[in-house]
Design an enzyme around this catalytic site. Structure first.
Site, PDB file in Angstrom:
ATOM      1  N   GLU A   1      27.350  13.203 -22.868  1.00 37.67           N
ATOM      2  CA  GLU A   1      25.657  13.623 -23.245  1.00 37.67           C
ATOM      3  C   GLU A   1      25.661  15.023 -22.877  1.00 37.67           C
ATOM      4  OE1 GLU A   1      22.745  11.444 -21.338  1.00 37.67           O
ATOM      5  OE2 GLU A   1      21.384  12.077 -22.688  1.00 37.67           O
TER       6      GLU A   1
ATOM      7  N   HIS B   1      17.953  12.373 -28.662  1.00 37.67           N
ATOM      8  CA  HIS B   1      16.489  12.207 -28.367  1.00 37.67           C
ATOM      9  C   HIS B   1      15.985  13.816 -28.209  1.00 37.67           C
ATOM     10  CE1 HIS B   1      17.141  12.276 -24.169  1.00 37.67           C
ATOM     11  NE2 HIS B   1      18.027  11.412 -24.295  1.00 37.67           N
TER      12      HIS B   1
ATOM     13  N   GLU C   1      24.653  12.381 -27.474  1.00 40.37           N
ATOM     14  CA  GLU C   1      25.278  11.517 -26.580  1.00 40.37           C
ATOM     15  C   GLU C   1      25.906  10.329 -26.947  1.00 40.37           C
ATOM     16  OE1 GLU C   1      22.302   9.300 -24.155  1.00 40.37           O
ATOM     17  OE2 GLU C   1      20.697  10.508 -24.946  1.00 40.37           O
TER      18      GLU C   1
ATOM     19  N   HIS D   1      23.662   2.487 -29.102  1.00 40.31           N
ATOM     20  CA  HIS D   1      22.637   3.362 -29.253  1.00 40.31           C
ATOM     21  C   HIS D   1      22.765   4.285 -30.165  1.00 40.31           C
ATOM     22  CE1 HIS D   1      24.596   6.196 -26.910  1.00 40.31           C
ATOM     23  NE2 HIS D   1      24.979   5.303 -26.061  1.00 40.31           N
TER      24      HIS D   1
ATOM     25  N   HIS E   1      12.646  11.470 -22.425  1.00 41.28           N
ATOM     26  CA  HIS E   1      12.904  11.326 -24.216  1.00 41.28           C
ATOM     27  C   HIS E   1      11.426  11.765 -24.427  1.00 41.28           C
ATOM     28  CE1 HIS E   1      15.021   7.456 -23.039  1.00 41.28           C
ATOM     29  NE2 HIS E   1      15.945   8.290 -22.986  1.00 41.28           N
TER      30      HIS E   1
ATOM     31  N   TYR F   1      31.443   1.308 -25.863  1.00 46.08           N
ATOM     32  CA  TYR F   1      31.196   0.211 -24.814  1.00 46.08           C
ATOM     33  C   TYR F   1      31.975  -0.958 -25.111  1.00 46.08           C
ATOM     34  CZ  TYR F   1      27.483   3.734 -24.226  1.00 46.08           C
ATOM     35  OH  TYR F   1      26.770   4.903 -24.117  1.00 46.08           O
TER      36      TYR F   1
ATOM     37  N   ASP G   1       0.754  -1.019  -0.011  1.00 43.59           N
ATOM     38  CA  ASP G   1      -0.032  -0.199  -0.180  1.00 43.59           C
ATOM     39  C   ASP G   1       0.740   1.077  -0.222  1.00 43.59           C
ATOM     40  OD1 ASP G   1       0.990  -0.267   2.412  1.00 43.59           O
ATOM     41  OD2 ASP G   1      -0.842   0.024   3.554  1.00 43.59           O
TER      42      ASP G   1
ATOM     43  N   ASP H   1      25.202   9.117 -15.788  1.00 50.67           N
ATOM     44  CA  ASP H   1      24.280   9.333 -16.416  1.00 50.67           C
ATOM     45  C   ASP H   1      22.933  10.191 -15.348  1.00 50.67           C
ATOM     46  OD1 ASP H   1      22.261  10.221 -18.046  1.00 50.67           O
ATOM     47  OD2 ASP H   1      22.419   8.275 -19.303  1.00 50.67           O
TER      48      ASP H   1
ATOM     49  N   ARG I   1      30.283   7.216 -22.103  1.00 51.81           N
ATOM     50  CA  ARG I   1      29.350   8.182 -22.964  1.00 51.81           C
ATOM     51  C   ARG I   1      29.587   9.628 -22.270  1.00 51.81           C
ATOM     52  NH1 ARG I   1      25.375   5.271 -21.702  1.00 51.81           N
ATOM     53  NH2 ARG I   1      24.480   6.007 -20.034  1.00 51.81           N
TER      54      ARG I   1
ATOM     55  N   ASP J   1      19.452  16.192 -18.769  1.00 50.06           N
ATOM     56  CA  ASP J   1      20.206  14.801 -19.036  1.00 50.06           C
ATOM     57  C   ASP J   1      21.529  14.734 -19.569  1.00 50.06           C
ATOM     58  OD1 ASP J   1      20.327  12.005 -19.906  1.00 50.06           O
ATOM     59  OD2 ASP J   1      18.984  12.263 -21.548  1.00 50.06           O
TER      60      ASP J   1
ATOM     61  N   HIS K   1      21.407   0.708 -19.219  1.00 48.89           N
ATOM     62  CA  HIS K   1      20.317   0.997 -18.378  1.00 48.89           C
ATOM     63  C   HIS K   1      20.748   0.602 -16.759  1.00 48.89           C
ATOM     64  CE1 HIS K   1      17.517   1.972 -21.460  1.00 48.89           C
ATOM     65  NE2 HIS K   1      18.313   2.895 -21.507  1.00 48.89           N
TER      66      HIS K   1
HETATM   67  N1  GLY Z   1      19.240   9.219 -19.537  1.00 50.85           N
HETATM   68  C1  GLY Z   1      18.534   8.679 -20.406  1.00 50.85           C
HETATM   69  C2  GLY Z   1      19.155   9.091 -21.771  1.00 50.85           C
HETATM   70  O1  GLY Z   1      20.222   9.273 -21.963  1.00 50.85           O
HETATM   71  O2  GLY Z   1      18.627   8.677 -22.644  1.00 50.85           O
HETATM   72 MN    MN Z   2      19.855  10.836 -23.036  1.00 51.06          MN
HETATM   73 MN    MN Z   3      21.341  10.344 -20.155  1.00 49.28          MN
END
Ligand code: GLY
Ligand code: MN
Ligand code: MN
Length: 446
Positions: free
Chosen positions: A409, A355, A385, A351, A362, A389, A35, A261, A407, A272, A244
């Site tokens: 970004e 975005h 970004e 990736h 996003h 990897y 709950d 990140d 990465r 972001d 992720h």
């Molecule tokens: N932190 C989510 C992305 O970079 O898309």
């Molecule tokens: Mn991002």
């Molecule tokens: Mn990000």
């Protein structure tokens, strides 16, 4: 007029042209376990149009010009009525009486009464802008309401004949940020900057990913951010190769990198940002080569951004630089920026590069126009970004590269002249990052 009222008026202008009404509900509480619920976060469409953060609310927008309706355009909010007893348990409520003055809506009603009156408000609009699929129960009630109106058509009304998704109207509007919205995004960027610098200073062998995660959230909350724009990724060493990764529960290891990140929201407008840096404060030669390559790709992609560039070209530019570099470093076979096997770079790049960014990390807004990748325009904000990897157990590459995940970004506003990096103040060059890790940047900011 508040920015939220301005958003409503602009949407109403468009609705009037298509003789559509709009209904936009906020989110519901989400159960965490048993709950207990997560802290409430309003739906982004609803927030954009109201600036109202309570649950149990729904906005109705009615442009003028509906058949048989002489009324001027109006915004009507349904919300929870005040209730002294319940407010003692679950928090203060604005209430129906105060809503018009506080939020600038034309009228407000108790949400408990909505299904008794909504049909009458919508009966003469040709179409209704409404997002289906968020709440089965609400979808059922909306459809039942429309069916009810159809049954009354013999009485002279012209019931709605279509439901329209908000993507072509509201979400296109949200894609272009006004100066007032950009101010909020800049405020989010400033707090995010402070948090990343604090994390750089704190990182050291033996410090936990959890401590970095906690420090970031602590900084966000202390500085008045509305919340986190998404769950922080604090990934030491090979964990950075899990895109992720959010467990954030391992100790940082001497000689490895840390990828963070993290971004906060201010009035629910997101930032972001990713930075990657050495746990012990100094990049080793292999890490430096990968880092410099990702940085080169990121800077080239940002440099390319200007009105008229197709959005997929941001990725293409970054990818070209990364591919050329991977070949140069001997990580891929090929020549120039052409790998021997087409698409071979994707095992390291994984990736896409960008975005949209706004109220959602996003963010909404189409990436295509007339089946073509859409062209960038002033007012759009997107991330850049790129990453590389190389998994710790990738035995196909030389040992020195293994376990490196990088990465970088930033959040980029498209301007009439080109672009503006909203998060440029966060250390990014090798020298700036190493100085921040040594505590020098914080000292100069203080
Ligand atoms: N932190 C989510 C992305 O970079 O898309
Ligand atoms: Mn991002
Ligand atoms: Mn990000």
């Amino acid at each position: 007029m508040s920015i939220y009222q301005t958003h409503r008026e602009r949407l109403l202008d468009g609705l009037a042209r298509t003789k559509s009404a709009a209904i936009v509900a906020t989110a519901t509480h989400k159960v965490r376990n048993n709950d207990c619920e997560y802290r409430f976060r309003p739906d982004s469409d609803f927030w954009y149009l109201t600036g109202f953060a309570e649950p149990g609310a729904l906005l109705v927008l009615l442009p003028d010009g509906a058949l048989g309706d002489e009324e001027p355009r109006r915004s009507i909010l349904f919300l929870r009525e005040k209730n002294a007893k319940l407010e003692t348990w679950t928090g203060r409520r604005l209430g129906v009486q105060a809503a018009p003055k506080t939020l600038g809506v034309d009228a407000a009603y108790d949400i408990e009464d909505i299904w008794d009156v909504l049909g009458d408000l919508l009966k003469n609009y040709q179409s209704i802008v409404y997002r289906t699929g968020l709440s089965e129960e609400r979808d059922r009630k909306v459809l039942a309401m429309i069916a009810g109106l159809r049954n009354k058509a013999r009485g002279g009304i012209q019931p709605p004949v279509e439901l329209i998704d908000p993507a072509p109207s509201l979400h296109e509007q949200r894609l272009f940020k006004s100066p007032a919205e950009l101010e909020l995004m800049r405020a989010a960027a400033a707090i995010t900057c402070e948090a990343h610098i604090a994390a750089m200073e704190r990182a050291a062998p033996g410090v936990g990913e959890n401590e970095i995660d906690a420090l970031i959230e602590y900084t966000f909350r202390c500085r008045g951010a509305t919340g986190m724009a998404y769950t922080t990724i604090a990934a030491g060493g090979d964990n950075a190769c899990i895109l992720h990764y959010v467990e954030n529960d391992e100790p940082l290891v001497d000689g490895e990198l840390l990828l963070v990140d993290a971004g906060c929201e201010v009035e629910y407008y997101a930032s972001d940002v990713t930075r990657t840096y050495p746990v012990n404060g100094s990049f080793n030669p292999a890490q430096k080569e990968i880092y410099e390559l990702v940085l080169e790709a990121q800077l080239a992609a940002i440099e390319a951004i200007q009105p008229g560039l197709a959005v997929d070209q941001v990725h293409a530019v970054a990818k070209r630089v990364l591919t050329r570099g991977l070949i140069r470093l001997g990580l891929l076979a090929g020549e120039g920026d052409k790998t021997a096997e087409e698409g071979a770079e994707e095992r390291f790049t994984i990736h896409k590069t960008s975005h949209w960014l706004g109220l959602d990390v996003h963010d909404c807004g189409s990436y295509c126009a007339a089946d073509e990748p859409r062209k960038l325009e002033p007012g759009m904000v997107l991330t850049v970004e790129p990453g590389l990897y190389i998994s710790a157990d990738d035995e196909s590459v030389d040992e020195r590269w293994r376990g490196i995940g990088v990465r970088i970004e930033d959040d980029i506003l498209v301007t009439a002249e080109g672009s503006e990096n909203l998060t440029a103040q966060i250390p990014k060059t090798i020298e700036a990052v190493e100085a921040a890790c040594a505590g020098k940047v914080l000292a100069t900011l203080a």
